[in-house]
Write an enzyme that holds these catalytic residues in place. Structure first.
Site, PDB file in Angstrom:
ATOM      1  N   LYS A  42       0.718  -1.313  -0.076  1.00 49.10           N
ATOM      2  CA  LYS A  42       0.350   0.146   0.282  1.00 49.10           C
ATOM      3  C   LYS A  42       0.902   1.514   0.462  1.00 49.10           C
ATOM      4  O   LYS A  42       1.205   2.254  -0.593  1.00 49.10           O
ATOM      5  CB  LYS A  42      -1.241  -0.226   1.321  1.00 49.10           C
ATOM      6  N   ARG A  76      -9.016   1.167   9.195  1.00 46.62           N
ATOM      7  CA  ARG A  76      -7.945  -0.008   9.697  1.00 46.62           C
ATOM      8  C   ARG A  76      -9.272  -1.244  10.803  1.00 46.62           C
ATOM      9  O   ARG A  76      -8.437  -2.275  11.219  1.00 46.62           O
ATOM     10  CB  ARG A  76      -7.239   0.243  10.942  1.00 46.62           C
ATOM     11  N   ARG A 134      12.042  -5.978   4.085  1.00 42.49           N
ATOM     12  CA  ARG A 134      11.793  -4.863   4.059  1.00 42.49           C
ATOM     13  C   ARG A 134      12.503  -3.963   4.893  1.00 42.49           C
ATOM     14  O   ARG A 134      13.215  -4.237   6.087  1.00 42.49           O
ATOM     15  CB  ARG A 134      10.437  -4.410   4.805  1.00 42.49           C
TER      16      ARG A 134
HETATM   17  P1  AMP Z   1       1.356   0.547   9.084  1.00 40.81           P
HETATM   18  O1  AMP Z   1       2.702   1.642   8.797  1.00 40.81           O
HETATM   19  O2  AMP Z   1       0.053   1.302   7.884  1.00 40.81           O
HETATM   20  O3  AMP Z   1       1.813  -0.696   8.531  1.00 40.81           O
HETATM   21  O4  AMP Z   1       0.736   1.487  10.763  1.00 40.81           O
HETATM   22  C1  AMP Z   1       2.344   0.585  11.780  1.00 40.81           C
HETATM   23  C2  AMP Z   1       1.200   0.640  13.043  1.00 40.81           C
HETATM   24  O5  AMP Z   1       0.646   1.492  13.105  1.00 40.81           O
HETATM   25  C3  AMP Z   1       0.382  -0.513  12.817  1.00 40.81           C
HETATM   26  O6  AMP Z   1       0.185  -1.618  13.266  1.00 40.81           O
HETATM   27  C4  AMP Z   1      -0.671   0.150  14.324  1.00 40.81           C
HETATM   28  O7  AMP Z   1       0.357  -0.505  15.324  1.00 40.81           O
HETATM   29  C5  AMP Z   1      -0.589   1.672  14.156  1.00 40.81           C
HETATM   30  N1  AMP Z   1      -1.427   2.200  13.326  1.00 40.81           N
HETATM   31  C6  AMP Z   1      -1.603   2.440  11.711  1.00 40.81           C
HETATM   32  N2  AMP Z   1      -2.354   3.426  11.804  1.00 40.81           N
HETATM   33  C7  AMP Z   1      -3.534   3.026  12.356  1.00 40.81           C
HETATM   34  C8  AMP Z   1      -4.989   2.953  12.209  1.00 40.81           C
HETATM   35  N3  AMP Z   1      -5.819   3.904  11.774  1.00 40.81           N
HETATM   36  N4  AMP Z   1      -5.683   2.336  13.887  1.00 40.81           N
HETATM   37  C9  AMP Z   1      -5.187   2.126  14.347  1.00 40.81           C
HETATM   38  N5  AMP Z   1      -3.302   2.018  14.341  1.00 40.81           N
HETATM   39  C10 AMP Z   1      -2.839   1.855  13.536  1.00 40.81           C
END
Ligand code: AMP
Length: 213
Positions: free
Chosen positions: A13, A88, A127
């Site tokens: 993404k 999410r 990654r």
């Molecule tokens: P990502 O970079 O999108 O994989 O997000 C990394 C981490 O940020 C996730 O594993 C969650 O701990 C937190 N996070 C990101 N977006 C959300 C969201 N919309 N709701 C809750 N936690 C989030």
């Protein structure tokens, strides 16, 4: 263009959102990036969120809605946005619908980046980010020249703190439990477009832009 990019951790993404953002001149809004920035800055909020993010658990829906509402109110988001990592949970999806209704700006599409589980694992465990340029690479999929170029330019290949095997397992479980229902939320409302996200970055990008029309 107002879209939501959905997909498991490692589905690409962020990579695709960055390309799309540069092409279409709309901001890439990644809640994960925003949380990591707050953690790196050591803000009060960042300090509180760190343990949750490091463990691969979800920050509360209320807090995330506040963050997104504020971000979507900023000037650069008035002509469109690409949401990456939000919504999410089903609650976040409902909250986003209400927020966009209030702003009178409907979503154009919710796009699911669809990829097999074994590919996800390799993408996540492999990654790395260049410490100098922020460029994303992967020790399994990037060419040796690309990896060497980072080191030759004085950069380091950094692994995200939540990309270790234990946390990855939890993040995938959290996705299955909390975020797959979001996919169903959009599918049930005939707003879901699915893109085969297995393959080289440019191939997937071609499929994504074709799906967006
Ligand atoms: P990502 O970079 O999108 O994989 O997000 C990394 C981490 O940020 C996730 O594993 C969650 O701990 C937190 N996070 C990101 N977006 C959300 C969201 N919309 N709701 C809750 N936690 C989030």
């Amino acid at each position: 263009m107002r879209i939501v990019l959905l997909g498991a951790p490692g589905s690409g993404k962020g990579t695709q959102a960055k390309k799309l953002s540069a092409d279409k001149h709309v901001p890439h809004i990644s809640t994960g990036d925003m949380l990591r920035a707050a953690i790196a800055e050591g803000t009060r909020f960042g300090q509180k969120a760190k343990a949750t993010v490091d463990a691969g658990n979800l920050v509360s829906d209320d807090i995330m809605l506040g963050i997104i509402a504020e971000r979507l109110g900023q000037d650069d988001a008035q002509d469109g946005f690409i949401l990456d990592g939000f919504p999410r949970t089903r609650q976040q999806a409902t909250d986003l619908d209400e927020l966009l209704d209030e702003l009178s700006v409907p979503l154009d599409a919710a796009v699911l980046m669809d990829v097999d589980f074994d590919v996800l694992l390799k993408r996540l465990t492999g990654r790395r980010t260049c410490s100098k340029t922020g460029k994303l690479l992967n020790i399994y999929f990037s060419s040796q020249e690309e990896l060497d170029a980072v080191v030759a330019a004085g950069g380091e290949l950094i692994q995200r703190e939540d990309d270790n095997e234990e946390t990855i397992g939890n993040r995938l479980e959290v996705y299955r439990e909390n975020t797959e229902p979001v996919v169903e939320f959009y599918r049930g409302r005939n707003r879901l477009t699915s893109v085969d996200a297995d393959g080289a970055i440019d191939e997937v990008y071609t499929r994504l832009t074709a799906a967006l029309g």
